[in-house]
Design an enzyme around this catalytic site. Structure first.
Site, short mmCIF file in Angstrom:
data_model
loop_
_atom_site.label_atom_id
_atom_site.label_comp_id
_atom_site.label_asym_id
_atom_site.label_seq_id
_atom_site.Cartn_x
_atom_site.Cartn_y
_atom_site.Cartn_z
N HIS A 1 0.84 -1.20 0.00
CA HIS A 1 0.00 0.00 0.00
C HIS A 1 0.87 1.25 0.00
O HIS A 1 1.93 1.27 0.62
CB HIS A 1 -0.96 0.02 1.20
CG HIS A 1 -0.31 -0.25 2.51
ND1 HIS A 1 0.04 -1.52 2.91
CD2 HIS A 1 0.06 0.57 3.53
CE1 HIS A 1 0.59 -1.47 4.11
NE2 HIS A 1 0.63 -0.20 4.51
N HIS B 1 0.89 5.14 1.16
CA HIS B 1 0.20 6.14 1.98
C HIS B 1 0.30 7.50 1.29
O HIS B 1 1.38 7.91 0.89
CB HIS B 1 0.90 6.32 3.34
CG HIS B 1 0.82 5.17 4.27
ND1 HIS B 1 -0.06 5.13 5.32
CD2 HIS B 1 1.55 4.02 4.34
CE1 HIS B 1 0.12 4.00 6.01
NE2 HIS B 1 1.08 3.31 5.44
P1 5GP Z 1 1.45 0.25 7.52
O1 5GP Z 1 1.71 0.38 8.99
O2 5GP Z 1 1.39 -1.21 7.10
O3 5GP Z 1 2.36 1.05 6.65
O4 5GP Z 1 0.01 0.87 7.27
C1 5GP Z 1 -1.16 0.16 7.45
C2 5GP Z 1 -2.27 1.17 7.53
O5 5GP Z 1 -3.50 0.48 7.36
C3 5GP Z 1 -2.33 1.89 8.87
O6 5GP Z 1 -2.18 3.29 8.66
C4 5GP Z 1 -3.73 1.53 9.41
O7 5GP Z 1 -4.38 2.60 10.05
C5 5GP Z 1 -4.46 1.10 8.15
N1 5GP Z 1 -5.52 0.12 8.37
C6 5GP Z 1 -5.40 -1.04 9.09
N2 5GP Z 1 -6.56 -1.72 9.06
C7 5GP Z 1 -7.43 -0.99 8.32
C8 5GP Z 1 -8.79 -1.18 7.93
O8 5GP Z 1 -9.46 -2.17 8.26
N3 5GP Z 1 -9.36 -0.20 7.17
C9 5GP Z 1 -8.66 0.91 6.78
N4 5GP Z 1 -9.31 1.79 6.02
N5 5GP Z 1 -7.38 1.11 7.11
C10 5GP Z 1 -6.76 0.18 7.88
#
Ligand code: 5GP
Ligand code: ZN
Length: 132
Positions: free
Chosen positions: A97, A99
């Site tokens: 993903h 951001h």
């Molecule tokens: P990472 O820490 O892997 O870079 O980012 C994962 C992101 O996914 C986090 O910012 C978290 O808030 C978001 N996230 C986790 N679970 C969900 C979900 O069920 N729905 C949405 N919309 N975002 C999520």
């Protein structure tokens, strides 16, 4: 099971901002700043390091279009584009993903800081890392 695959399948609801055959963008559940958005491929890849390169290109193209759109609609003054790969880099959801994080000023809740660590031998580092 992967929560982002579940969002693609519609098993978990999301506030979708953009969708095409390969890409989905939706609001991050925890809004670091207003408009914090995630851009994902519909097909599962663990992270950007092993994602198909055509798909990665589509993700970044979407990031540019949507980033400009979010800037306009929110009145943000700046924007981060970032992608964490693996736990050591803070990846918590193992589905690639990007951001998009809008910024207004250094006082925003988002803190990304580049601190200098140990001095590096730049000659040796260059020899190690340059691509042939
Ligand atoms: P990472 O820490 O892997 O870079 O980012 C994962 C992101 O996914 C986090 O910012 C978290 O808030 C978001 N996230 C986790 N679970 C969900 C979900 O069920 N729905 C949405 N919309 N975002 C999520
Ligand atoms: Zn997945």
């Amino acid at each position: 099971m992967c929560i982002f695959c579940d969002i693609v399948k519609g098993n978990i609801p999301a506030y979708k901002l953009y969708e095409d055959e390969d890409v989905l963008a939706f609001l991050d559940i925890s809004q670091v700043t207003k408009g914090h958005t995630l851009i994902i491929p519909k097909k599962h890849y663990d992270n950007f390091l092993n994602c198909d390169e055509i798909i990665l290109k589509k993700l970044t193209q979407t990031a540019q279009k949507l980033g400009n759109h979010i800037m306009k609609k929110t009145g943000a003054n700046g924007m981060h584009l970032l992608s964490n790969a693996n736990e050591a880099a803070g990846q918590s959801v193992p589905h690639v993903h990007l951001h998009l994080i809008p910024r207004w000023s250094a006082q925003d809740a988002c803190v990304i800081s580049f601190k200098e660590s140990d001095k590096q031998d730049m000659e040796a580092l260059h020899a190690l890392l340059k691509m042939d």
